[in-house]
Design an enzyme around this catalytic site. Sequence first.
Site, short mmCIF file in Angstrom:
data_model
loop_
_atom_site.label_atom_id
_atom_site.label_comp_id
_atom_site.label_asym_id
_atom_site.label_seq_id
_atom_site.Cartn_x
_atom_site.Cartn_y
_atom_site.Cartn_z
CB THR B 263 121.23 -11.20 79.26
OG1 THR B 263 120.82 -10.45 78.09
CG2 THR B 263 122.72 -11.02 79.45
CG ASP B 383 115.87 -2.38 57.41
OD1 ASP B 383 115.73 -1.84 58.52
OD2 ASP B 383 115.94 -3.61 57.25
CD GLU B 421 115.24 -4.42 63.48
OE1 GLU B 421 114.09 -4.75 63.15
OE2 GLU B 421 116.19 -4.43 62.67
CG HIS B 550 118.64 -6.87 55.43
ND1 HIS B 550 118.49 -7.88 56.35
CD2 HIS B 550 117.94 -5.82 55.93
CE1 HIS B 550 117.70 -7.47 57.34
NE2 HIS B 550 117.36 -6.22 57.12
#
Lengths: 744, 744
Positions: B263, B383, B421, B550
């Site tokens: 989109t 994070d 995010e 991560h």
Amino acid sequence: MIKQVVIGIVCGAVMLAVGILIGHFGTGKRGTAAPSWVKDVARDVDESLVEKFLSEVDNTQIENNLRELTKVPHMATTSGDEETVKLMLKRWQDPESGLDKAWREEYWVYLSFPDPEKPNKVTVVSPSDTVLHTVREKEKPYTPDQVDPEVVQPYAAYSPAGHAKGKLVYANQGKPSDYSELNRTMDLSGTIAITKYGGVGRADKAINGAPYGVAGVLVYTDPLDMNDGLMSDINETYPYSWYLPPSGVERGSFKSQFGDMLTPYLAAKEETYRIPPSDIKGLPPIPIQPIGYEDAYKLICELDGDPAPPSWQGGFNCTYNYGGPGFKSTSSFNNSEVELDIYNREEVKPSSNVMGFIRGSVEPDRYVIYGNHRDSWVHGAIDPSSGTSVMLEITRVLGKMVKQGTWRPRRSIIFGSWGAEEFGLIGSTEYTEQYFTALSERSVAYINVDIAVFANATLGASGMPSVQNIIFKAAKQVNAPGRDVSVYENWLHYTNKTSPTHGLIPRMGYLTGAGSDYAPFSHYLGITSMDISYTYDKSKTNARIYPAYHTAYDTFDYASKYIDPGFVSHQAVARTAGNVLIRLADSLVLPLNCTDYADSLEEYLKTAVNLYEEKLKAVNISMEPLKHAVTSFRAAVLALEKVIQSSDLANEMPLKVRWINDQLMLLDRAFLDPLAFPDKYAYRHVIWASSSAGKSTFPGLADAFANAESSEQASDWDKVHYHLSVLSQAILRAASTLTDDMQM
Amino acid sequence: MIKQVVIGIVCGAVMLAVGILIGHFGTGKRGTAAPSWVKDVARDVDESLVEKFLSEVDNTQIENNLRELTKVPHMATTSGDEETVKLMLKRWQDPESGLDKAWREEYWVYLSFPDPEKPNKVTVVSPSDTVLHTVREKEKPYTPDQVDPEVVQPYAAYSPAGHAKGKLVYANQGKPSDYSELNRTMDLSGTIAITKYGGVGRADKAINGAPYGVAGVLVYTDPLDMNDGLMSDINETYPYSWYLPPSGVERGSFKSQFGDMLTPYLAAKEETYRIPPSDIKGLPPIPIQPIGYEDAYKLICELDGDPAPPSWQGGFNCTYNYGGPGFKSTSSFNNSEVELDIYNREEVKPSSNVMGFIRGSVEPDRYVIYGNHRDSWVHGAIDPSSGTSVMLEITRVLGKMVKQGTWRPRRSIIFGSWGAEEFGLIGSTEYTEQYFTALSERSVAYINVDIAVFANATLGASGMPSVQNIIFKAAKQVNAPGRDVSVYENWLHYTNKTSPTHGLIPRMGYLTGAGSDYAPFSHYLGITSMDISYTYDKSKTNARIYPAYHTAYDTFDYASKYIDPGFVSHQAVARTAGNVLIRLADSLVLPLNCTDYADSLEEYLKTAVNLYEEKLKAVNISMEPLKHAVTSFRAAVLALEKVIQSSDLANEMPLKVRWINDQLMLLDRAFLDPLAFPDKYAYRHVIWASSSAGKSTFPGLADAFANAESSEQASDWDKVHYHLSVLSQAILRAASTLTDDMQM
């Protein structure tokens, strides 16, 4: 005793005085003296000042303005144009009746002119190269105005130079359907097409013909479209009436987008990067030249071939045939060809806007902008000098009050006298490109008065729905010239509609095109805009526009005799537009009505649902998100109106009225989407963009639907779906700007 | 006599009292009592309240927040994510310490997940189809956190599913130059490339290899880049230190643009039109999978072929060879191929932002926005939960003051807890797309605190130059944890520069990339933004980022033992960022410094002139317009600063400070040009856009110049010229917004 009484009285008086002083200066805790600005920030429109303005607007001053502005032709960038620049600066810098300041903004813009040494030529040439007929080079003179050497030869600005020669055909208005109709029965390649003005844009008449191999195009004004059929200059046309004489030719800009074409989306400053001219889109690919109907008559009535359909026929006393191609065998033009020799030259030249400024006293960083172009094709008495005369009269009256210290607007006022509008709204567009950030953030509204008086019957106005209210209010306070009613009542009589909210009201238009300098403000910047003029009694004439439009007859003589004798319609426009201007600049709460906006969106939605919903359901596209968006918009409007009505804004914290005003001011900005119309230069307003579908509803939806309906391709239905999302989200975004916390 | 005196005194007293009353109430003309809001509108920062805030920020509360947030993995749209949504809502809706209101904003976004039923596989397969080695599927557990069934297998989000098999080559960081270096001596078609993290974006490692016929890509973290060379989990890496264990794998989003990819430029609501996934640009065209260095070691050290250049070598105790392609003949993998079996699936799923709001008392329509994402890859202790813990502590302290009625900010504050995010700033981007009009018009600044604490050495901050001042001011009021100096002084010690205006100051960065949720605010909306954290002592580690980034080791245990024991650095960040927030929300005059902006532009200009002017002269492109623009900007800044300094803004008309604040607030918006970077999604800020040229100067100019210099094509020099016009006009436009009348 007397002495004691006297002492007592004196003592008492002294104590009283001391008390008053203590009370006044010494009781800070419970009620500090209000700072002087407390009153200023609550300032609203002063009705007595409005009355003073209305009474001082003078028709004789307007007449004198027009006489001075039209002394010589003032086509963009000519010496006549420079004279008008100096006139504007002189007036706006006048110490008695000028503005706070005035200055020049110069842009280097891409224009197109005929070669004065080698005029464009249109001839009928026999097979043996004999010139059988030469089209008139300039218009026939009736007054000294037409013999001014500065009168530019009629031409099609941005037509390429070149020579085209071929058999003549009649192509009606040069629409795609017109050429495809001709193409059914003949080979158009190498032909010259003669077309009438109207139906499509000027450049399109050449753009649409070129793919068929058409080599050149002529365009003329048919007497049926402009003169209500009349065409004799012995007794019917100007100088006997307002109708166009046989040799009159409408000049014009033959291009498809507005603004300077070499500097898209950048201000055309001298040092700005310019694209190669070959990259410009939307120009005529083949030579095109406008001619008078006197010459068109000689050409069309000699054409061979089948009679054209009834809808193609015009005002000449002959049958309009398609053309053989070429002329009848019985004609003296038999076997001859028509030749165009076009010598137009493109040039980058400096063009000036003149800017004027009155600094606002309370909100200097809010702008009400009032503008009109200054350049004409020839003398331009009506287009644009009627509007410039009105603007100069408004600035004279307001300037005097400013200089005398009797008035200073709450908000700042910017006046713009735009250059090179006739070449495609160039001065105003470059201005919006140069200052788009500050203008977007600070502009309350843009008022455009270009042709102030088309005719002297009634006021006419177009704009965003939110300005309807303020134009009505202003028009109610002005007397209709020569009638015993207000401009508003007179207008209501000529054209009206029934509104769900207001009952019977005059019918205003929407600004969906790019006919004047409002376009960059409304379409590109999303500034609430309006265009105001006096106009026709449609029951008395079918003229497409006033007949001398863009010809050498649009002179002071013409204007003062046939458009507005006595200049009373000019005066009514100056009073109405000036009243709107004062109210926008001075009102405590901005007089922009978002309820009327909601009405218009609901009207558009209703039409869209009627036209499209069934078919869209069949291709699995729901209109529910659009309905939801319009409903949310109405709800947000109701909530805001409730806040306004339940507040005592003159006495509450001044930042409260400021945030309400910001919501009203910025509403149109929320409808912008720079990606909504990728193929249309500078069109970003999803509600009011131009549309070719011819439906009174959301333009992008209407065009995408028409396109998908004709192609029936899945990818085109996808585009309808995409545009529905763009549109629904823009309306929701606009609704969210009417709230404080964006929670809908 | 006494009687008379008494009467006299009484009379006098009565007269005095009457006088006081008259003086107080009866002299309206000269000094009406000031309305109560006169004081409110002049309200400025209350320093005692700032002190109260600083003292109430509690490290134990932050620690508890982090413990609660990291109980389970909370990857976007998982049940763990939903738990954090509920936690945020509960906290922000708490009647004792919550905000005015809090709500959920949901978007339907395009994500990519591995298949839990069919995990991705990487194997070494012999010519006879024997599996000689299988890469570890999940990270090795050291605490119960790693065995949680919700730990997602390491994968490359948006890698296509597919099977690729081929000889292995070592391609360094997968940069274009790396592949072209390999291509000099071998045919890459059908190979599998193993690459290190770093150098280019994640997706680029596959995008750059595909044109050479590379069939699949592996990516790993080299111990030299992250662990300062250490790699033994017996005693060197976590759980013995903060270093990455051998099986740790950095997950990530492998795409080139931010926001929901189906989109573009529209909010991804359920009903929004979606482009076909095949139209998405910038995704890996071939399978790619991240692996741990434990496995990478086994593969790389067995590679055949010539030794790779010194700059390609890493932390393993072997020579990194190019690969034959394939393994050494002496290796047990001789003649074997590497196979990737990737089963990732794309899904459109609902992801939530949680929004919180404190309504401003004086300027409710001005927003200070503070945000961080909520989703993690696994437990995400650092994070993003370090930032979320800090945000929750700030909102607790502020919320308590609001609920107790002891404080309400002058301007509104919006808190955003963004979703998804990790998949490319999706929640924040969709929010800016949905509300871009109101956010553009009303946002004072955006504060991003994502990873609040990378390490516990010093504050680090990046942002527009105009926020430097306020971050410094806030940092001076906070004690550096464990040291006897302020956060500011400690920062100055670690990294500094000499400013022409301020002398020696800490060195702040600019937000030129898209590393966190500031990107849609700064690049797309042009909102003045900043990113704040505690970070490394660069002299003590070369780690590219904190090593557990991560991976499944980014847990509460890791954070509390090795990143910030005692949570005092978290506390310092909460105090500093909260102080910035309060000052932006409460200052009478916005503490945004445009002098510092002018300094930065002049610095960029100087670099640009040094690097480009000579060469540009040679191709007839002048830099004078750019110099003129920067000079004009400086002049406008000086003029505005003079107005501010010469005004008594607390006592003048409140609309004056508002228009000055609007100029400061909207300054960054003036640098936007939606056409400046047609190939970069949502990048519109001409000063701070990303750049690949690696020069500390205007990004579009630097990239266009680098491109033209390498191609030496005239059309590429034209692009340099075009961008110079875009850039110069944007700077001039920004300068004009610092004036009232736009006359420069």
